[in-house]
Design an enzyme around this catalytic site. Structure first.
Site, PDB file in Angstrom:
ATOM      1  N   ASN A  82       0.851  -1.087   0.060  1.00  0.00           N
ATOM      2  CA  ASN A  82       0.093  -0.008  -0.094  1.00  0.00           C
ATOM      3  C   ASN A  82       0.785   1.321   0.182  1.00  0.00           C
ATOM      4  O   ASN A  82       0.386   2.147  -0.303  1.00  0.00           O
ATOM      5  CB  ASN A  82      -0.953  -0.001   1.186  1.00  0.00           C
ATOM      6  N   SER A 133      -2.749  -0.298  -6.653  1.00  0.00           N
ATOM      7  CA  SER A 133      -2.428   0.287  -8.012  1.00  0.00           C
ATOM      8  C   SER A 133      -3.074   1.727  -7.948  1.00  0.00           C
ATOM      9  O   SER A 133      -3.417   2.570  -7.093  1.00  0.00           O
ATOM     10  CB  SER A 133      -2.405  -0.535  -9.215  1.00  0.00           C
ATOM     11  N   TYR A 147       4.448   8.921 -11.741  1.00  0.00           N
ATOM     12  CA  TYR A 147       3.479   8.111 -11.092  1.00  0.00           C
ATOM     13  C   TYR A 147       2.947   7.224 -12.027  1.00  0.00           C
ATOM     14  O   TYR A 147       2.798   5.865 -11.975  1.00  0.00           O
ATOM     15  CB  TYR A 147       2.416   8.914 -10.426  1.00  0.00           C
ATOM     16  N   LYS A 151       3.124   2.956 -11.832  1.00  0.00           N
ATOM     17  CA  LYS A 151       1.875   2.247 -11.633  1.00  0.00           C
ATOM     18  C   LYS A 151       1.647   1.331 -12.824  1.00  0.00           C
ATOM     19  O   LYS A 151       1.168   0.090 -12.839  1.00  0.00           O
ATOM     20  CB  LYS A 151       0.577   3.280 -11.446  1.00  0.00           C
ATOM     21  N   THR A 182      -7.564  11.352   1.121  1.00  0.00           N
ATOM     22  CA  THR A 182      -6.700  10.828   2.037  1.00  0.00           C
ATOM     23  C   THR A 182      -5.409  11.775   2.189  1.00  0.00           C
ATOM     24  O   THR A 182      -5.381  12.824   1.548  1.00  0.00           O
ATOM     25  CB  THR A 182      -6.049   9.377   1.793  1.00  0.00           C
TER      26      THR A 182
END
Length: 276
Positions: A82, A133, A147, A151, A182
């Site tokens: 994670n 992912s 990024y 991924k 988040t």
């Protein structure tokens, strides 16, 4: 029977919610964080059910000892990779350190952590490997090339690994969330801006991220964590799980666009074979 989970990036966001769900279910958890004190309340509440390990997943040499201690405590049934983070900028704006940091955190770290668990899971002929992912693993957006590179790489690695391990009873699943509310979004880094990109798509997307509030992130991380838990504990989890209407839309558009472009090139593709 209860399970033993190994979860990286457990201090906040989806990882923190998932840790709480795992422990509330009665399962054991080895949670890795860079600052163990962030899970002090859970450690006090759940005692021996939770082991907190200090780990920076980008330090390859530190991974094996932590994994070995977790396996010695009790065989790990579910691995959840994670830990992650993002940086925004046009590709030209990134430094060498930005490139290495993003690939190390978002691709190499889950690859190395996963590899550390494969032999034991394969030998036991059981296990679940959950890779967090993103919709960014199939779609793309200016300012996120690093990024996306990580991924998309994780997606290819995991799809291949699924084929290698499924016969041993070990299932690999990619979780592809959209924009969750988040600390990930709040902790986005930004490369120094090059004025040349100000009025380009890269500049416009950068401004969107810089000025965005919670309205850009519509997904509930607790609900995402519950879906991850359900997926990981299912008898035969799927290879991919898209979470969020935004994720579904991005991935659907990307797949349709690639398929349309491919089909338009069919005659070209077939034109390079040897003549019969």
């Amino acid at each position: 029977m209860s399970r033993h989970w190994f979860l990286t990036g457990a201090s906040s966001g989806i990882g923190r919610h998932l840790a709480e769900i795992i422990l509330a279910s009665g399962d054991d958890l080895t949670a890795t964080v860079r600052r163990p004190e962030t899970l002090g309340d859970l450690a006090a509440r759940y005692g021996d059910q939770l082991v907190v390990e200090r780990l920076d997943v980008t330090v390859k040499g530190d991974i094996a000892p932590v994994v070995q201690r977790a396996e010695a405590r009790r065989p790990v049934d579910v691995l959840v990779n994670n830990a992650g983070g993002g940086i925004i900028g046009a590709t030209e704006e990134f430094s060498d350190a930005d490139i290495e940091g993003q690939i190390s955190l978002n691709l190499l770290a889950p690859v190395h952590v996963t590899r550390a668990f494969i032999p034991a899971m394969r030998t036991r002929r059981a296990g679940r490997i959950i890779q967090i992912s993103s919709a960014s693993g199939q779609g793309s957006l200016p300012t996120s090339s690093l990024y996306h590179a990580a991924k998309w790489g994780l997606e290819g690695f995991s799809e291949c690994l699924r084929q290698e391990l499924e016969g041993f009873g070990v299932f690999v699943t990619l979780i592809e969330p959209g924009g969750a509310r988040t600390s990930f979004s709040r902790n986005l880094q930004y490369a120094p801006a090059n004025p040349a990109y100000q009025d380009t798509p890269a500049g416009q997307i950068r401004a969107m991220f810089e000025n965005a509030g919670d309205e850009l992130y519509t997904l509930d991380p607790q609900k995402i964590a519950h879906r991850i838990f359900d997926t990981a504990t299912s008898e035969k989890p799927p290879l991919r799980v898209a979470l969020g209407g935004d994720a579904f839309g991005v991935i659907q558009a990307a797949l349709k666009g690639r398929l349309s472009a491919l089909e338009a090139q069919e005659s070209l593709a077939r034109s390079v074979a040897f003549d019969s």
